[in-house]
Design a protein around this motif. Structure first.
Motif, PDB file in Angstrom:
ATOM      1  N   THR A   1      12.135 -10.936 -39.081  1.00 38.98           N
ATOM      2  CA  THR A   1      12.249 -12.288 -40.052  1.00 38.98           C
ATOM      3  C   THR A   1      13.706 -11.530 -41.433  1.00 38.98           C
ATOM      4  N   ARG A   2      13.421 -10.166 -41.393  1.00 37.91           N
ATOM      5  CA  ARG A   2      14.827  -9.388 -42.217  1.00 37.91           C
ATOM      6  C   ARG A   2      16.031 -10.073 -41.887  1.00 37.91           C
ATOM      7  N   LEU A   3      16.014 -10.475 -40.650  1.00 42.75           N
ATOM      8  CA  LEU A   3      17.578 -10.672 -40.624  1.00 42.75           C
ATOM      9  C   LEU A   3      17.806 -11.778 -40.400  1.00 42.75           C
TER      10      LEU A   3
ATOM     11  N   PRO B   1      16.874 -11.715 -30.988  1.00 42.28           N
ATOM     12  CA  PRO B   1      16.076 -10.802 -31.344  1.00 42.28           C
ATOM     13  C   PRO B   1      16.730  -9.876 -31.587  1.00 42.28           C
ATOM     14  N   LYS B   2      16.867  -9.172 -32.763  1.00 43.15           N
ATOM     15  CA  LYS B   2      17.224  -8.107 -33.587  1.00 43.15           C
ATOM     16  C   LYS B   2      17.520  -7.051 -32.582  1.00 43.15           C
ATOM     17  N   HIS B   3      16.966  -6.723 -32.005  1.00 42.69           N
ATOM     18  CA  HIS B   3      17.284  -5.317 -30.378  1.00 42.69           C
ATOM     19  C   HIS B   3      18.630  -6.129 -29.841  1.00 42.69           C
TER      20      HIS B   3
ATOM     21  N   GLY C   1      11.230  -0.815 -31.079  1.00 42.68           N
ATOM     22  CA  GLY C   1      12.687  -0.847 -30.273  1.00 42.68           C
ATOM     23  C   GLY C   1      14.021  -1.409 -31.201  1.00 42.68           C
ATOM     24  N   ASP C   2      13.513  -1.533 -32.355  1.00 43.56           N
ATOM     25  CA  ASP C   2      14.027  -1.648 -33.355  1.00 43.56           C
ATOM     26  C   ASP C   2      15.208   0.092 -34.529  1.00 43.56           C
ATOM     27  N   VAL C   3      14.314   1.028 -33.572  1.00 34.01           N
ATOM     28  CA  VAL C   3      14.921   2.345 -34.342  1.00 34.01           C
ATOM     29  C   VAL C   3      15.946   2.895 -33.417  1.00 34.01           C
TER      30      VAL C   3
ATOM     31  N   MET D   1      17.373   5.944 -37.637  1.00 32.56           N
ATOM     32  CA  MET D   1      17.460   4.165 -38.699  1.00 32.56           C
ATOM     33  C   MET D   1      17.204   3.070 -38.076  1.00 32.56           C
ATOM     34  N   ASP D   2      15.793   2.603 -38.839  1.00 31.18           N
ATOM     35  CA  ASP D   2      15.563   1.445 -38.567  1.00 31.18           C
ATOM     36  C   ASP D   2      16.735   0.158 -38.640  1.00 31.18           C
ATOM     37  N   VAL D   3      16.350  -0.491 -38.106  1.00 32.35           N
ATOM     38  CA  VAL D   3      17.929  -1.739 -38.477  1.00 32.35           C
ATOM     39  C   VAL D   3      17.309  -3.104 -38.218  1.00 32.35           C
TER      40      VAL D   3
HETATM   41 MG    MG Z   1      11.346  -2.444 -37.733  1.00 34.66          MG
END
Ligand code: MG
Ligand code: GDD
Length: 328
Positions: free
Chosen positions: A12-14, A22-24, A106-108, A217-219
């Motif tokens: 949601t933040r992206l 998906p952000k990934h 998976g977003d790291v 970093m959490d992207v």
């Molecule tokens: Mg995260």
């Protein structure tokens, strides 16, 4: 060893970029973020990955075969309704075949030494080991307090600003024993951070944590996604996608048209983009097929696929949806 990768969140933040993926799958140096996670697994001898998906799960199809071709077979455990982080792990229980395994947010994006982490976990005889990393603002993360031996004495997910007892946070990388599944109810929403870890602490189960200063970093937000891309360009995060990192590096994908007098600074430009004469792109990430008009300027922005910046327009700090036309 296997790695379970949590990749079912809505990102949601992206938004709006995550309305369609998906952000990934958002790019770091013009490659899907998750491909960099696969690189890390391959570098540390992980033999198989399981993607724990839910939101827009089918969008991962395109990364699975190439990973297998690189030597990392990837299977999928999809939730029909999102089960939260621990519920998603439980849903993949049958894919874990009895030994110690890894689980990841998976977003790291990280260069953590996974072998060292697993060795450390085995030496402690832990049920679960959490990788820790320092954070400037621990309130945005899971805050972890340990004793001198690394045993976790409290896990506080996203404490109020200023209330964190330490700046060491949950890096979202775990080493787990299969007995962890006995602590997670099946078929219901259950959180690693808000339920599983606090319950292990309360029961005195062997939950450990160990820190490192490896890149991390959490992207999950536009500023962090931009930062991760810049880190890959300057060489703070090392990736073969940027063969010659440095303060002047840029990542320009194949098929990008670059007009006269174009200036690209600390930016990643996706495949088939078109930068017209005199355009300037600074500290930004352009997904494939972006068109920046003559004399236009893009700063500190993430532009979705096929975004059009009209000639002469100045854009700064923008997160633009796929196909958006920005005319000033
Ligand atoms: Mg995260
Ligand atoms: N399969 C599945 N199902 N995956 C999920 C679900 C779900 O219901 N919910 C979240 N995920 C995935 C997300 O897609 C993401 O890859 C990962 O789990 C973590 O979720 P985030 O939403 O990104 O969490 P966060 O960044 O706010 O906090 C987490 O990460 C921090 C480190 O980056 C927590 O684990 C914190 O404790 C941690 O410090």
């Amino acid at each position: 060893m296997k790695a379970l990768l949590l990749a079912g969140g809505q990102g949601t933040r992206l938004r709006p970029l995550t309305h369609s993926r998906p952000k990934h799958l958002l790019p770091i140096a013009n490659r899907a973020h998750i491909d960099h996670v696969f690189d890390l697994l391959l570098a540390h001898g992980v033999q198989e990955a399981v993607l724990l998906t839910s939101y827009l799960a089918e969008r991962f199809d395109g990364v699975i075969k190439p990973a297998a071709a690189r030597g990392l077979p990837v299977t999928v455990a999809q939730e029909t309704t999102p089960l939260d982080t621990a519920g998603a792990l439980k849903n993949a229980e049958s894919s874990v075949d009895g030994g110690t395994f890894l689980a990841f947010n998976g977003d790291v994006l990280t260069q953590l030494d996974l072998r060292r982490l697993v060795d450390w976990h085995v030496r402690r005889g832990a049920l679960a080991t959490i990788a820790l990393t320092p954070a400037d603002d621990p309130s945005a993360y899971g805050v972890v307090v340990t004793d001198e031996d690394g045993r976790v004495s409290s896990f506080i997910e996203k404490p109020p600003t200023g209330a964190a007892p330490t700046n060491l946070i949950n890096a979202g990388v775990y080493v787990l024993e299969p007995e962890i599944f006995d602590w997670i109810p099946s078929g219901e929403r259950y959180s690693v951070e808000r339920s599983l870890f606090p319950s292990l602490v309360a029961a005195g189960a062997p939950l450990y944590a160990t820190g490192s200063d490896a890149y991390w970093m959490d992207v999950g937000t536009p500023p962090k996604l931009l930062q991760a891309n810049q880190d890959s360009l300057i060489g703070r995060f090392l990736t073969r996608a940027v063969p010659e990192p440095g303060p002047e590096a840029v990542a320009v994908a194949p098929g990008v048209k670059i007009g006269e007098g174009v200036n690209v600074v600390l930016s990643c430009v996706g495949e088939g983009s078109d930068l017209a004469d005199g355009a300037r792109v600074e500290r930004s990430v352009l997904l494939p097929g972006v068109r920046v008009g003559r004399g236009a300027c893009v700063r500190s922005s993430v532009l979705g696929e096929g975004v059009v910046i009209e000639p002469g327009v100045q854009v700064a700090g923008r997160t633009a949806a796929d196909g958006e036309v920005i005319s000033g």
